[in-house]
Write a protein that holds these residues in place. Structure first.
Motif: not given
Length: 337
Positions: A119-134
């Motif tokens: 199956g597939l889960e499709a998400k949209t993610v804030d670029s800052f959160v993606y790079r800094t959240s760890g």
């Protein structure tokens, strides 16, 4: 069925149990919703957040993310609309984003029967959160935030699929679509479903609120006081009152000392707006600021009605205040005595 009826049916289905994102919230792994908020939604005390801008944008972008996933992987995908319900844990439900059509096959599901193992889960993610959240690992791994991992594990448990991909559109138009691959973990799945069903049975079925964990939780559960209702403190709360008073006194002492130090520094600076250390580095600034603007209703009414006598102007002002004043949400004030 028209769009409003479909939405009403969707909301009714969601009230019957816990979906993937609900399970993450119930177990305390959601950055978007607390267990208390989830409880309030599932018991009908507040509306759910399905109409929020964040969720509506995610649903709108879902088709684009699915198309880009197909472009990147070569896998075709298929919508699957029926609500899924676990055969053993009756209040574990879910709607999946997409099913992945197996190579050489025409469909991933037919007449409600799932015929794929992915199956597939499709998400949209804030670029800052993606790079800094760890929380995000390298694309191609299974290192995704726990919140999303729980969702994928839920959908694998509901569909019987052995694999689930997560495609994350990072930012807006950045050109990045990292794809992650999760494999079914039956031990994790069993733990999640047992704990989620227990949460439902304890809090929703029995209508017992979870323990509040924040000021927002407390405000949701106890928005207004019952007037003149008294409650006697137990020993634990009496100790907490004493500690809170002591802490506030300590804070006040530190604030008073901090004010004295700030005054000493300002006296030294005089008209200077920048204070430098011996090495030339900036230690502090005391800059100019603009005066605060405010609206003078009395003068404004006088400008509109130059010939009005004081009594007439007073009536105009009172009417304007009554007509145009807005009141915030009611709340409660906590005071130590």
């Amino acid at each position: 069925m028209n769009a409003p009826d479909k939405m009403a049916a969707f909301h009714a289905e969601r009230m019957q149990g816990l979906g993937g994102s609900d399970i993450a919230a119930a177990l305390g792994y959601s950055a978007f919703k607390s267990p208390v908020q989830l409880y309030m939604e599932k018991t009908g005390r507040i509306a759910d957040d399905s109409e929020s801008m964040r969720l509506r944008f995610g649903q709108h972008a879902e088709e684009f993310v699915a198309q880009e996933y197909s472009r990147a992987t070569g896998y075709r995908v298929q919508r699957f609309n029926p609500m899924l319900r676990h055969p053993t844990f009756k209040n574990i439900i879910g709607h999946v984003d997409r099913l992945v059509i197996p190579a050489g096959a025409k469909v991933a599901a037919h007449k409600g029967e799932i015929r794929t193992d992915r199956g597939l889960e499709a998400k949209t993610v804030d670029s800052f959160v993606y790079r800094t959240s760890g929380e995000w690992g390298d694309p191609g791994t299974d290192q995704v935030p726990t919140y999303y991992l729980i969702q994928c594990a839920t959908y694998m448990g509901l569909t019987g699929c052995s694999r689930w991909d997560l495609a994350a559109l990072v930012g807006s138009g950045s050109g990045e679509l990292p794809i992650y691959h999760m494999a079914r973990d039956r031990d994790l799945e069993d733990e999640l479903f047992h704990r989620a069903q227990e949460w439902w049975d304890t809090h929703v079925a029995k209508d017992v609120a979870p323990e509040p964990r924040s000021e927002d939780d407390v405000a949701l559960l106890y928005p207004q006081a019952r007037q003149k209702e008294e409650i006697e403190a137990n020993e634990e709360i009496a100790v907490a009152i004493g500690m809170l008073k002591s802490t506030k006194e300590t804070i006040a002492e530190h604030e008073e000392y901090a004010a004295e130090l700030a005054l000493k520094i300002k006296r030294f600076m005089g008209h200077a707006d920048i204070l430098l250390g011996p090495d030339g580095k900036k230690l502090a600034t005391w800059s100019n600021r603009k005066g605060r603007s405010s609206f003078d209703l009395d003068t404004f009414v006088g400008h509109l009605c130059p010939g009005a006598n004081p009594d007439e102007r007073a009536l105009f002002i009172e009417d304007a205040k009554r007509t145009f004043t807005t009141r915030g949400e009611p709340g409660r004030t906590f005071l130590l005595k």
